[in-house]
Structures are given as structure tokens and as C-alpha cells.
Design a protein around this motif. Sequence first.
Motif, PDB file in Angstrom:
ATOM      1  N   GLY A  72     -12.200   9.781  14.899  1.00 12.83           N
ATOM      2  CA  GLY A  72     -12.019   9.193  13.747  1.00 12.83           C
ATOM      3  C   GLY A  72     -10.526   8.699  13.695  1.00 12.83           C
ATOM      4  N   LYS A  73      -9.910   8.449  14.820  1.00 12.63           N
ATOM      5  CA  LYS A  73      -8.632   7.734  15.079  1.00 12.63           C
ATOM      6  C   LYS A  73      -8.666   6.542  16.172  1.00 12.63           C
ATOM      7  CE  LYS A  73      -6.284  10.996  12.692  1.00 12.63           C
ATOM      8  NZ  LYS A  73      -5.969  10.795  11.337  1.00 12.63           N
ATOM      9  N   ILE A  74      -7.860   5.615  15.964  1.00 14.60           N
ATOM     10  CA  ILE A  74      -7.620   4.560  17.200  1.00 14.60           C
ATOM     11  C   ILE A  74      -6.204   4.596  17.634  1.00 14.60           C
ATOM     12  CG2 ILE A  74      -7.630   2.305  17.626  1.00 14.60           C
ATOM     13  CD1 ILE A  74      -9.258   1.853  14.742  1.00 14.60           C
TER      14      ILE A  74
ATOM     15  N   MET B  63      -3.685   4.891  14.231  1.00 14.35           N
ATOM     16  CA  MET B  63      -4.534   4.459  13.140  1.00 14.35           C
ATOM     17  C   MET B  63      -5.732   5.109  12.800  1.00 14.35           C
ATOM     18  SD  MET B  63      -4.471   0.410  13.941  1.00 14.35           S
ATOM     19  CE  MET B  63      -5.331   0.158  15.390  1.00 14.35           C
ATOM     20  N   SER B  64      -5.992   5.267  11.391  1.00 18.89           N
ATOM     21  CA  SER B  64      -7.401   5.904  11.174  1.00 18.89           C
ATOM     22  C   SER B  64      -8.438   4.830  11.467  1.00 18.89           C
ATOM     23  CB  SER B  64      -7.331   5.836   9.485  1.00 18.89           C
ATOM     24  OG  SER B  64      -7.246   4.581   8.687  1.00 18.89           O
ATOM     25  N   ASP B  65      -9.789   5.447  11.854  1.00 18.22           N
ATOM     26  CA  ASP B  65     -10.846   4.359  12.126  1.00 18.22           C
ATOM     27  C   ASP B  65     -11.498   4.380  10.972  1.00 18.22           C
ATOM     28  OD1 ASP B  65     -12.659   2.847  13.427  1.00 18.22           O
ATOM     29  OD2 ASP B  65     -13.338   4.625  14.893  1.00 18.22           O
ATOM     30  N   ALA B  66     -11.029   3.783   9.920  1.00 19.04           N
ATOM     31  CA  ALA B  66     -11.632   3.677   8.626  1.00 19.04           C
ATOM     32  C   ALA B  66     -11.874   2.251   8.563  1.00 19.04           C
ATOM     33  CB  ALA B  66     -10.775   4.294   7.574  1.00 19.04           C
ATOM     34  N   ASN B  67     -12.443   1.790   7.129  1.00 27.88           N
ATOM     35  CA  ASN B  67     -12.501   0.337   6.731  1.00 27.88           C
ATOM     36  C   ASN B  67     -11.947   0.065   5.466  1.00 27.88           C
ATOM     37  OD1 ASN B  67     -13.489  -2.032   6.576  1.00 27.88           O
ATOM     38  ND2 ASN B  67     -15.766  -1.811   6.305  1.00 27.88           N
ATOM     39  N   PRO B  68     -10.766  -0.292   5.455  1.00 27.00           N
ATOM     40  CA  PRO B  68      -9.975  -0.792   6.663  1.00 27.00           C
ATOM     41  C   PRO B  68      -9.094   0.327   7.373  1.00 27.00           C
ATOM     42  CG  PRO B  68      -8.695  -1.310   4.724  1.00 27.00           C
ATOM     43  CD  PRO B  68     -10.088  -0.534   4.149  1.00 27.00           C
ATOM     44  N   PRO B  69      -8.762   0.096   8.526  1.00 22.01           N
ATOM     45  CA  PRO B  69      -7.989   1.083   9.084  1.00 22.01           C
ATOM     46  C   PRO B  69      -6.657   1.022   8.494  1.00 22.01           C
ATOM     47  CG  PRO B  69      -8.413  -0.835  10.663  1.00 22.01           C
ATOM     48  CD  PRO B  69      -9.026  -0.892   9.557  1.00 22.01           C
ATOM     49  N   ALA B  70      -5.829   2.039   8.920  1.00 19.34           N
ATOM     50  CA  ALA B  70      -4.722   2.212   8.396  1.00 19.34           C
ATOM     51  C   ALA B  70      -3.572   3.025   9.282  1.00 19.34           C
ATOM     52  CB  ALA B  70      -4.370   3.034   6.872  1.00 19.34           C
ATOM     53  N   VAL B  71      -2.556   2.400   9.573  1.00 22.40           N
ATOM     54  CA  VAL B  71      -1.266   2.965  10.499  1.00 22.40           C
ATOM     55  C   VAL B  71      -0.895   4.256   9.812  1.00 22.40           C
ATOM     56  CG1 VAL B  71       0.602   2.527  11.580  1.00 22.40           C
ATOM     57  CG2 VAL B  71      -0.643   0.496  11.447  1.00 22.40           C
ATOM     58  N   GLU B  72      -1.047   5.170  11.043  1.00 23.01           N
ATOM     59  CA  GLU B  72      -0.639   6.717  10.271  1.00 23.01           C
ATOM     60  C   GLU B  72       0.855   6.783  11.039  1.00 23.01           C
ATOM     61  OE1 GLU B  72      -3.561   9.496  11.712  1.00 23.01           O
ATOM     62  OE2 GLU B  72      -4.900   8.647  10.127  1.00 23.01           O
TER      63      GLU B  72
ATOM     64  N   ALA C 181       3.423  -1.006   7.639  1.00 23.84           N
ATOM     65  CA  ALA C 181       2.519  -1.764   8.776  1.00 23.84           C
ATOM     66  C   ALA C 181       1.284  -2.048   7.938  1.00 23.84           C
ATOM     67  CB  ALA C 181       2.276  -0.577   9.604  1.00 23.84           C
ATOM     68  N   GLU C 182       0.625  -3.165   8.342  1.00 26.22           N
ATOM     69  CA  GLU C 182      -0.695  -3.636   7.814  1.00 26.22           C
ATOM     70  C   GLU C 182      -1.541  -3.790   8.839  1.00 26.22           C
ATOM     71  OE1 GLU C 182      -2.295  -7.584   5.689  1.00 26.22           O
ATOM     72  OE2 GLU C 182      -0.536  -6.608   4.586  1.00 26.22           O
ATOM     73  N   VAL C 183      -3.015  -3.484   8.947  1.00 21.99           N
ATOM     74  CA  VAL C 183      -3.737  -3.975   9.980  1.00 21.99           C
ATOM     75  C   VAL C 183      -4.991  -4.729   9.331  1.00 21.99           C
ATOM     76  CG1 VAL C 183      -5.305  -2.789  11.454  1.00 21.99           C
ATOM     77  CG2 VAL C 183      -3.651  -1.571  10.752  1.00 21.99           C
ATOM     78  N   LYS C 184      -4.956  -6.080  10.235  1.00 23.27           N
ATOM     79  CA  LYS C 184      -6.140  -6.817   9.893  1.00 23.27           C
ATOM     80  C   LYS C 184      -7.142  -6.837  11.032  1.00 23.27           C
ATOM     81  CE  LYS C 184      -3.765  -9.928   7.003  1.00 23.27           C
ATOM     82  NZ  LYS C 184      -3.253 -11.120   6.680  1.00 23.27           N
TER      83      LYS C 184
END
Length: 160
Positions: A69-71, A88-97, A121-124
Amino acid sequence: MNRVVAGVVGLTVGVAVLVGCSDDKGEPAPSPAAGQSQVSTSGSTEVKVGGSDLPGLDLNSVTCVKQGGKINVASAAINGQAGLAVVMSDANPPAVESLGLTVDGNALAVTNTMGAKVGSAEVKVDGSTYTITGEASGADIKNPMAGMINKPFSITVTCN
């Protein structure tokens, strides 16, 4: 107050590097077919801090691992110091932990854990390419009492 912030930043960078670089006790990672982890070192990787390439970073050493569940994005060390580590979380959308990197002797981090928020941080996501942008905060490792340092960053990595 500066000591507390410097301590949190140091702890965050250490945790991010340990998590991002852990190799599960040297055992080979399960194959992607097993559905447990996916490792990618291909694609175009770019790491910029303050608009410039991260000095000393070997882009070929940057890996991306999806597991549990992580990237995790990590690199080899830069000049004997921690390189790059992102969880990062492997979610939709991912979030930087957490995110940690070393620039010119400065330990910079992003975290929103343990009741402390440092940086942003922001992930695209575009297919299997992740672009992480934001501002990392930290302290000079040689002089942590000198005050906070903030630097914008951009990381692009492919994670199949």
C-alpha cells in the motif's frame, strides 16, 4: 523552537531514508506477478531542487517500489550523505507521507506525521509516471541553529 524543528526534520529524513531504502533483509523482492511488490528503475527520472538538478545524484540509482500500500522512491547516497527518499500512499490520488533529501549539506524534508507538518508536497499521476512537487524545509546539518531553509523541488519518476 529551532531545536525542536531541527530535531523533527532530522528524524523525518532518517525515517524516510530507512523506509525508502530498506531491502527486506537482503531477500529478493517478490516478482510483480506475485502482486506483492513492483520495482522500477526505467523511464525518465528527473530530480530538481531550486530549479536545478540535484547535485551528485546518479539518476540511474533512483528506484521506485510499490509494496504494502506504499510507493517508495529512493536513490543511492550523494557524497556519503542521504540521497533521496520518498514514501507515498498507493491511493487514488497518492499522497506524500514523507520525503527526505540532502542538498548542499542541508537535510530537507516534507512530512505531515507525528503531529508535525514540515514542508508541502503534491503528487500528479500520468499513467505510471509520478510527478511530486512542493517545498521542502530543513536545517543546515553543520549549523542547525542557523534557522529554517526552504527549497522548491520537483521529482518525476516512472513506477511500473
